[in-house]
Design a protein around this motif. Structure first.
Motif, PDB file in Angstrom:
ATOM      1  N   GLN A   1       2.475   1.685  -3.390  1.00 30.64           N
ATOM      2  CA  GLN A   1       1.516   2.210  -4.369  1.00 30.64           C
ATOM      3  C   GLN A   1       1.256   3.699  -4.147  1.00 30.64           C
ATOM      4  O   GLN A   1       1.132   4.463  -5.106  1.00 30.64           O
ATOM      5  CB  GLN A   1       0.211   1.423  -4.294  1.00 30.64           C
ATOM      6  N   ARG A   2       1.175   4.118  -2.896  1.00 31.71           N
ATOM      7  CA  ARG A   2       0.994   5.550  -2.605  1.00 31.71           C
ATOM      8  C   ARG A   2       2.193   6.356  -3.096  1.00 31.71           C
ATOM      9  O   ARG A   2       2.041   7.441  -3.642  1.00 31.71           O
ATOM     10  CB  ARG A   2       0.803   5.780  -1.114  1.00 31.71           C
TER      11      ARG A   2
ATOM     12  N   GLU B   1       4.223   5.532  -5.544  1.00 35.95           N
ATOM     13  CA  GLU B   1       4.176   5.555  -7.007  1.00 35.95           C
ATOM     14  C   GLU B   1       3.165   6.595  -7.495  1.00 35.95           C
ATOM     15  O   GLU B   1       3.440   7.354  -8.431  1.00 35.95           O
ATOM     16  CB  GLU B   1       3.797   4.178  -7.537  1.00 35.95           C
ATOM     17  N   LYS B   2       2.023   6.659  -6.859  1.00 32.59           N
ATOM     18  CA  LYS B   2       0.987   7.616  -7.253  1.00 32.59           C
ATOM     19  C   LYS B   2       1.470   9.065  -7.067  1.00 32.59           C
ATOM     20  O   LYS B   2       1.285   9.906  -7.944  1.00 32.59           O
ATOM     21  CB  LYS B   2      -0.277   7.376  -6.429  1.00 32.59           C
TER      22      LYS B   2
ATOM     23  N   THR C   1       0.832  -1.210   0.000  1.00 29.25           N
ATOM     24  CA  THR C   1       0.000   0.000   0.000  1.00 29.25           C
ATOM     25  C   THR C   1       0.865   1.258   0.000  1.00 29.25           C
ATOM     26  O   THR C   1       0.613   2.198  -0.762  1.00 29.25           O
ATOM     27  CB  THR C   1      -0.940   0.010   1.220  1.00 29.25           C
TER      28      THR C   1
ATOM     29  N   ASN D   1       4.050   9.903  -9.807  1.00 30.04           N
ATOM     30  CA  ASN D   1       3.443  10.060 -11.126  1.00 30.04           C
ATOM     31  C   ASN D   1       2.725  11.402 -11.242  1.00 30.04           C
ATOM     32  O   ASN D   1       2.711  12.006 -12.320  1.00 30.04           O
ATOM     33  CB  ASN D   1       2.476   8.913 -11.423  1.00 30.04           C
ATOM     34  N   GLN D   2       2.147  11.882 -10.152  1.00 29.18           N
ATOM     35  CA  GLN D   2       1.485  13.184 -10.162  1.00 29.18           C
ATOM     36  C   GLN D   2       2.486  14.318 -10.377  1.00 29.18           C
ATOM     37  O   GLN D   2       2.155  15.352 -10.917  1.00 29.18           O
ATOM     38  CB  GLN D   2       0.730  13.416  -8.851  1.00 29.18           C
TER      39      GLN D   2
END
Length: 74
Positions: free
Chosen positions: A15-16, A18-19, A12, A22-23
């Motif tokens: 993934q946070r 990575e997000k 988790t 990407n932003q």
């Protein structure tokens, strides 16, 4: 080419992270942690290029996404 790996406590958090990257247009790859660096954690990491590591770590701190450790592979 030198790569950096940031390991996380859970998928988790990976993934946070990575997000967030990407932003902010910081290139990274979410992948399974290579065996040579596994110690504790979920087994997922983010792989980044050399020029992206400093902004990525600052972004994780600012976004309060905890990570375990940063590794370098030459």
């Amino acid at each position: 080419m030198k790569f950096y790996y940031i390991t996380f406590r859970s998928v988790t958090y990976a993934q946070r992270g990575e997000k967030l990257r990407n932003q902010k247009n910081i290139r990274c790859t979410l992948q399974r942690t290579p065996r040579w660096m596994e110690e504790m954690g979920c087994g997922y990491c983010l792989r980044l290029l050399t020029e992206d590591i400093t902004p990525a770590v600052h972004l994780l701190h600012a976004g309060q996404v905890p990570f375990r450790r940063v590794y370098v592979q030459k």
